[in-house]
Design an enzyme around this catalytic site. Structure first.
Site, mmCIF file in Angstrom:
data_model
loop_
_atom_site.group_PDB
_atom_site.id
_atom_site.type_symbol
_atom_site.label_atom_id
_atom_site.label_comp_id
_atom_site.label_asym_id
_atom_site.label_seq_id
_atom_site.Cartn_x
_atom_site.Cartn_y
_atom_site.Cartn_z
ATOM 1 N N ASP A 1 2.117 4.948 4.536
ATOM 2 C CA ASP A 1 2.629 6.313 4.733
ATOM 3 C C ASP A 1 4.145 6.325 4.706
ATOM 4 O O ASP A 1 4.755 7.350 4.427
ATOM 5 C CB ASP A 1 2.108 6.895 6.046
HETATM 6 C C1 LIG Z 1 -2.457 6.453 -0.908
HETATM 7 S S1 LIG Z 1 -2.752 6.936 0.693
HETATM 8 C C2 LIG Z 1 -1.683 5.947 1.700
HETATM 9 C C3 LIG Z 1 -1.777 6.294 3.141
HETATM 10 O O1 LIG Z 1 -1.506 7.654 3.306
HETATM 11 C C4 LIG Z 1 -3.153 5.917 3.718
HETATM 12 O O2 LIG Z 1 -3.250 4.531 3.758
HETATM 13 C C5 LIG Z 1 -3.305 6.507 5.091
HETATM 14 O O3 LIG Z 1 -2.899 5.929 6.072
HETATM 15 C C6 LIG Z 1 -3.878 7.862 5.156
HETATM 16 O O4 LIG Z 1 -3.854 8.418 6.437
HETATM 17 P P1 LIG Z 1 -4.461 9.868 6.654
HETATM 18 O O5 LIG Z 1 -4.320 10.083 8.123
HETATM 19 O O6 LIG Z 1 -5.877 9.823 6.186
HETATM 20 O O7 LIG Z 1 -3.606 10.829 5.854
#
Ligand SMILES: CSC[C@@H](O)[C@@H](O)C(=O)COP(=O)(O)O
Length: 353
Positions: free
Chosen positions: A241
């Site tokens: 993220d």
């Molecule tokens: C290509 S998605 C990368 C990250 O956003 C993913 O690993 C993740 O942690 C997603 O978290 P989320 O809470 O489902 O949005």
């Protein structure tokens, strides 16, 4: 079969409601920035790249309908600010907002409101294609790097959360690496963690794997260390993220313990992320704001209580993996880099390995 989390044609945006997967495939219309804000906040759409793309496309939808009148720059600024506040840890939306605002301000020097709207819309529409292209490069670089350590064998990967077509404009990041290995005929199996509490692994990654015939096995989060010991895991590959300047990486909660476990078992640990998930303005992971989500995500599933009433809950959505544990490297669309090389690579001072 290609899964589409985002459907867009000029002036019309639909998202696949990920809260209803895998049991229902329902697309919902996003007519405004506020619709997008709510879809992002409630996690109907999630995954760092998809959040940014849906946020920006919702702005394009409104701009196409003439939003902002004679002062589109103010409308764009306020909309981007609102969208960025929906989920603070994923940097892609904030970064897109900064770049788009700079672009809009420059354009406004020489264009009238209508022309400005048009050029901002084109900038946003290009995001879809850019993301898919970047993900394919990530998939390719990641697969080659992992295979270089095992020249003849098929590989077994462990991944976390959902980083596939559903989390991006298409193909995916960490799951894109898995896809590339599968396409090359070199993937023996991918183990995907359930990813409590939102179950991105069991609901979404498993759904993508089954839909595409990728050999996959679901495990609970607490089985990861055992799986690393028993199942001959070649590499752990996760998404991000936010990757900051020293390589520390915020990703779905649970990533940190996977990295510790991988280190203990001598398994290379990779982060796969486009440069749009990198934030060189922060020096270390200590500076990353971690989103804390509502207790209900732990205490109930689909409205059915699963915890003792009255229990207190801590529900951070992400954790930070220190760069020292990212032993395989950071896989970007520019190549695979060690955390210590990331800054130089992103600023053009270092080229792909
Ligand atoms: C290509 S998605 C990368 C990250 O956003 C993913 O690993 C993740 O942690 C997603 O978290 P989320 O809470 O489902 O949005």
């Amino acid at each position: 079969m290609t899964l589409e989390s985002i459907r867009y044609r000029a002036g019309s945006l639909q998202i696949l409601n990920q809260l209803l997967l895998p049991h229902q495939t329902t697309y919902e219309e996003i007519r405004s920035v506020q619709d997008a804000y709510e879809a992002i906040k409630s996690m109907k759409v999630r995954g760092a790249p998809a959040i940014a793309i849906v946020g920006c496309l919702s702005l394009a939808v409104e701009l196409r309908a003439g939003a902002g009148g004679d002062d589109p720059v103010t409308f764009i600024r306020e909309s981007l600010c609102h969208l960025t506040s929906a989920r603070p840890t994923a940097v892609n939306m904030g970064r897109a907002a900064r770049e788009l605002m700079e672009f809009a301000e420059n354009e406004s020097m020489e264009k009238n409101s209508e022309q400005l709207r048009e050029s901002v819309i084109s900038w946003i529409e290009d995001m879809l294609e850019r993301d898919v292209n970047d993900n394919k490069k990530i998939g390719n670089y990641g697969a080659q790097h992992i295979l270089s350590g095992v020249p003849r064998d098929s590989v077994t990967i462990l991944t976390h959360c959902n980083t596939g077509s559903l989390a991006t404009a298409g193909y995916g990041t960490a799951l894109g690496v898995v896809r590339s290995l599968h396409t090359l005929g070199r993937l023996k199996r991918v183990y995907c963690t359930e990813t409590r509490p939102y179950n991105q692994g069991s609901r979404l990654t498993a759904y993508e794997a089954v839909a595409e015939g990728i050999p996959a096995t679901l495990i609970t989060d607490s089985m990861a260390a055992l799986t690393m010991r028993e199942m001959n895991i070649t590499a752990v590959v996760v998404g991000a993220d936010r990757v900051v300047a020293n390589g520390d990486t915020a990703n779905k909660v649970g990533t940190y313990q996977l990295a510790i476990s991988a280190k203990h078992h001598g398994i290379p640990f990779y982060v796969a992320a486009p440069s749009t998930s990198c934030d060189l303005s922060l020096e270390s992971g200590r500076d990353i704001i971690i989103e804390v989500r509502p207790p209900e995500e732990l205490t109930s599933i689909n409205g059915i209580p699963i915890a003792a009433p009255g229990i207190e809950v801590w529900n951070p959505a992400f954790d930070v993996t220190p760069h020292q544990l990212i032993t395989g490297g950071i896989i970007t669309e520019l190549g695979v880099f060690l955390p210590s090389e990331l800054q130089a690579a992103l600023t053009g001072r270092l080229t792909a390995l």
